[in-house]
Design a protein around this motif. Structure first.
Motif, PDB file in Angstrom:
ATOM      1  N   LEU A  94      49.595  -5.236  22.999  1.00 49.85           N
ATOM      2  CA  LEU A  94      49.375  -4.264  22.048  1.00 49.85           C
ATOM      3  C   LEU A  94      48.662  -5.095  20.936  1.00 49.85           C
ATOM      4  CD1 LEU A  94      52.466  -2.257  22.128  1.00 49.85           C
ATOM      5  CD2 LEU A  94      50.312  -1.267  22.716  1.00 49.85           C
ATOM      6  N   LEU A  95      47.395  -4.568  20.481  1.00 51.23           N
ATOM      7  CA  LEU A  95      46.435  -5.137  19.446  1.00 51.23           C
ATOM      8  C   LEU A  95      46.370  -4.241  18.363  1.00 51.23           C
ATOM      9  CD1 LEU A  95      43.649  -6.244  21.886  1.00 51.23           C
ATOM     10  CD2 LEU A  95      45.954  -7.509  21.536  1.00 51.23           C
ATOM     11  N   ASP A  96      46.334  -4.795  17.359  1.00 52.73           N
ATOM     12  CA  ASP A  96      46.067  -4.174  15.884  1.00 52.73           C
ATOM     13  C   ASP A  96      44.433  -3.744  15.870  1.00 52.73           C
ATOM     14  OD1 ASP A  96      44.739  -6.113  14.933  1.00 52.73           O
ATOM     15  OD2 ASP A  96      46.453  -6.734  13.520  1.00 52.73           O
ATOM     16  N   LEU A  97      44.042  -3.363  14.742  1.00 49.29           N
ATOM     17  CA  LEU A  97      42.691  -2.704  14.657  1.00 49.29           C
ATOM     18  C   LEU A  97      41.589  -3.933  14.662  1.00 49.29           C
ATOM     19  CD1 LEU A  97      40.873  -0.286  14.450  1.00 49.29           C
ATOM     20  CD2 LEU A  97      41.032  -0.532  12.070  1.00 49.29           C
ATOM     21  N   GLU A  98      41.957  -4.997  14.113  1.00 49.06           N
ATOM     22  CA  GLU A  98      41.179  -6.148  14.236  1.00 49.06           C
ATOM     23  C   GLU A  98      41.183  -6.984  15.166  1.00 49.06           C
ATOM     24  OE1 GLU A  98      40.357  -9.987  11.195  1.00 49.06           O
ATOM     25  OE2 GLU A  98      41.262  -8.425  10.388  1.00 49.06           O
ATOM     26  N   LEU A 149      39.003  -5.556  17.991  1.00 49.98           N
ATOM     27  CA  LEU A 149      37.519  -5.816  18.106  1.00 49.98           C
ATOM     28  C   LEU A 149      37.407  -7.276  18.733  1.00 49.98           C
ATOM     29  CD1 LEU A 149      34.697  -5.569  16.962  1.00 49.98           C
ATOM     30  CD2 LEU A 149      35.323  -6.388  14.783  1.00 49.98           C
ATOM     31  N   GLN A 150      38.434  -8.257  18.385  1.00 48.37           N
ATOM     32  CA  GLN A 150      38.119  -9.444  19.036  1.00 48.37           C
ATOM     33  C   GLN A 150      38.366  -9.552  20.467  1.00 48.37           C
ATOM     34  OE1 GLN A 150      36.804 -11.973  17.319  1.00 48.37           O
ATOM     35  NE2 GLN A 150      36.857 -10.390  15.593  1.00 48.37           N
ATOM     36  N   LEU A 189      36.878  -7.566  22.464  1.00 51.35           N
ATOM     37  CA  LEU A 189      35.503  -7.141  23.249  1.00 51.35           C
ATOM     38  C   LEU A 189      34.867  -8.553  23.403  1.00 51.35           C
ATOM     39  CD1 LEU A 189      34.572  -4.136  21.122  1.00 51.35           C
ATOM     40  CD2 LEU A 189      35.689  -4.126  23.344  1.00 51.35           C
ATOM     41  N   PRO A 190      33.829  -8.562  24.536  1.00 50.27           N
ATOM     42  CA  PRO A 190      33.089  -9.651  24.847  1.00 50.27           C
ATOM     43  C   PRO A 190      32.257  -9.889  23.225  1.00 50.27           C
ATOM     44  CG  PRO A 190      33.034  -8.200  26.425  1.00 50.27           C
ATOM     45  CD  PRO A 190      33.932  -7.607  25.465  1.00 50.27           C
ATOM     46  N   GLU A 191      31.856 -11.023  22.985  1.00 50.44           N
ATOM     47  CA  GLU A 191      31.271 -11.094  21.863  1.00 50.44           C
ATOM     48  C   GLU A 191      29.893 -10.491  21.659  1.00 50.44           C
ATOM     49  OE1 GLU A 191      29.925 -14.790  18.700  1.00 50.44           O
ATOM     50  OE2 GLU A 191      30.719 -15.512  20.862  1.00 50.44           O
ATOM     51  N   SER A 192      29.411 -10.326  22.759  1.00 49.09           N
ATOM     52  CA  SER A 192      28.079  -9.504  22.744  1.00 49.09           C
ATOM     53  C   SER A 192      28.024  -8.049  22.460  1.00 49.09           C
ATOM     54  CB  SER A 192      27.469  -9.842  24.082  1.00 49.09           C
ATOM     55  OG  SER A 192      28.005  -9.273  25.095  1.00 49.09           O
ATOM     56  N   ARG A 193      29.490  -7.776  22.508  1.00 46.20           N
ATOM     57  CA  ARG A 193      29.706  -6.067  22.276  1.00 46.20           C
ATOM     58  C   ARG A 193      30.344  -5.952  20.963  1.00 46.20           C
ATOM     59  NH1 ARG A 193      27.610  -2.214  25.141  1.00 46.20           N
ATOM     60  NH2 ARG A 193      29.438  -1.212  25.324  1.00 46.20           N
ATOM     61  N   ARG A 194      30.720  -6.767  20.434  1.00 48.78           N
ATOM     62  CA  ARG A 194      31.237  -6.743  19.032  1.00 48.78           C
ATOM     63  C   ARG A 194      30.145  -6.178  17.839  1.00 48.78           C
ATOM     64  NH1 ARG A 194      34.157 -12.550  19.300  1.00 48.78           N
ATOM     65  NH2 ARG A 194      35.268 -12.276  21.049  1.00 48.78           N
ATOM     66  N   VAL A 195      30.880  -5.371  16.902  1.00 52.65           N
ATOM     67  CA  VAL A 195      30.240  -4.988  15.866  1.00 52.65           C
ATOM     68  C   VAL A 195      30.903  -5.650  14.498  1.00 52.65           C
ATOM     69  CG1 VAL A 195      29.520  -2.747  16.739  1.00 52.65           C
ATOM     70  CG2 VAL A 195      31.727  -2.921  15.542  1.00 52.65           C
ATOM     71  N   THR A 196      30.378  -5.345  13.331  1.00 46.51           N
ATOM     72  CA  THR A 196      31.043  -5.918  12.211  1.00 46.51           C
ATOM     73  C   THR A 196      32.284  -5.093  12.127  1.00 46.51           C
ATOM     74  OG1 THR A 196      30.094  -4.383  10.693  1.00 46.51           O
ATOM     75  CG2 THR A 196      28.851  -6.496  11.202  1.00 46.51           C
ATOM     76  N   LEU A 197      33.246  -5.850  11.255  1.00 41.48           N
ATOM     77  CA  LEU A 197      34.588  -5.297  11.214  1.00 41.48           C
ATOM     78  C   LEU A 197      34.515  -4.173  10.380  1.00 41.48           C
ATOM     79  CD1 LEU A 197      37.513  -5.558  11.360  1.00 41.48           C
ATOM     80  CD2 LEU A 197      37.791  -7.016   9.364  1.00 41.48           C
TER      81      LEU A 197
END
Length: 268
Positions: A88-92, A95-96, A98-106
């Motif tokens: 289980l992951l929190d919101l931030e 985001l992490q 995801l593969p780096e190439s698929r990440r958007v800004t926080l």
């Protein structure tokens, strides 16, 4: 991050286990006195997270040590390693994942939480929230790693708004899921049978689904019912909605009524 196999606990649950107020637990920083107790929250998160299994073991050891006038000898169960699809992951953290190439800004990612064009899937778990009118208020939301990764598979590639090769028309929409439709129908049925007493917990137990899923189903059933009521009575009031759906807070009934009117307008 809450590794798969751990029962999550926050300060309130920890205080309850140790029989103290949450204020006392936080003021004394009792967690720092428990050798081997692992904090599961990422640095900078607003909520401390623990393994409930470790807390219970620590409490039992403190009680034993107190009875024989010894210092506690903590031997806590280990916390499973992270990396499971069911962590289980929190919101931030989501985001992490995801593969780096698929990440958007926080900030963009946070806008997806309640977005209209791009919207994150509903959370799989909420810790610390309270149920009000079938909806969880407050607390902190978490998503399973697999939930985020599966959602990302259907997300358009960055730079291609449609996610489709140029010149390729949009495919037909997916056929409805029979099991999902049955659950929706069952939720509508139970709401009609128990308009003032049905809760998300009752619905979840009846359908055998996670409480978060049950909340969504109950909300959808209430919305469908109000849309139907509006067709018969365009002058429906929030008080009418409360009476017909079991909502206790007038603000929630007004919001549901507004959403029903908008849904009716959009369908015309």
């Amino acid at each position: 991050m809450i590794p798969n196999g751990v029962t999550p606990a926050d300060d309130q649950i920890a205080a309850d286990i140790f029989g103290v107020s949450v204020g006392y637990w936080q003021d004394t920083k009792h967690w720092e006195k428990i050798r081997g107790l692992k904090l599961l929250n990422r640095k900078g998160s607003r909520r401390r997270l623990y393994s409930k299994e470790q807390l219970l073991a620590a409490r039992a050891e403190e009680e034993r040590a107190k009875a024989v006038n010894e210092k506690p000898r903590y031997d806590l169960p280990p916390v499973p390693a992270s990396g499971s699809p069911d962590d289980l992951l929190d919101l931030e953290e989501s985001l992490q994942a995801l593969p780096e190439s698929r990440r958007v800004t926080l900030p963009t990612w946070k806008s997806y939480r309640y977005g209209k064009k791009t919207r994150l899937p509903d959370p799989d778990f909420n810790l610390g929230g309270k149920e009000v009118d079938g909806e969880i208020v407050g607390g902190e939301d978490f998503w399973r790693r697999r939930t985020i990764l599966d959602w990302d598979k259907d997300r358009p590639d960055r730079g291609n708004p449609t996610g489709r090769p140029v010149g390729v028309k949009e495919s037909q929409s997916r056929p409805p899921n029979p099991q999902a439709e049955e659950r929706k129908e069952r939720a509508r049925q139970l709401l009609n049978e128990h308009p003032t007493t049905l809760t998300a917990k009752m619905l979840g137990e009846d359908l055998g689904v996670h409480p978060v899923h049950a909340e969504r189903l109950l909300r959808a059933a209430r919305l469908d019912k109000v849309i139907h009521l509006l067709k018969a009575n365009p002058d429906l009031t929030p008080e009418d909605v409360q009476r017909e759906t079991g909502l206790h807070v007038t603000k929630h009934a007004s919001k549901l009524l507004d959403d029903a009117r908008k849904a009716g307008t959009d369908s015309q």
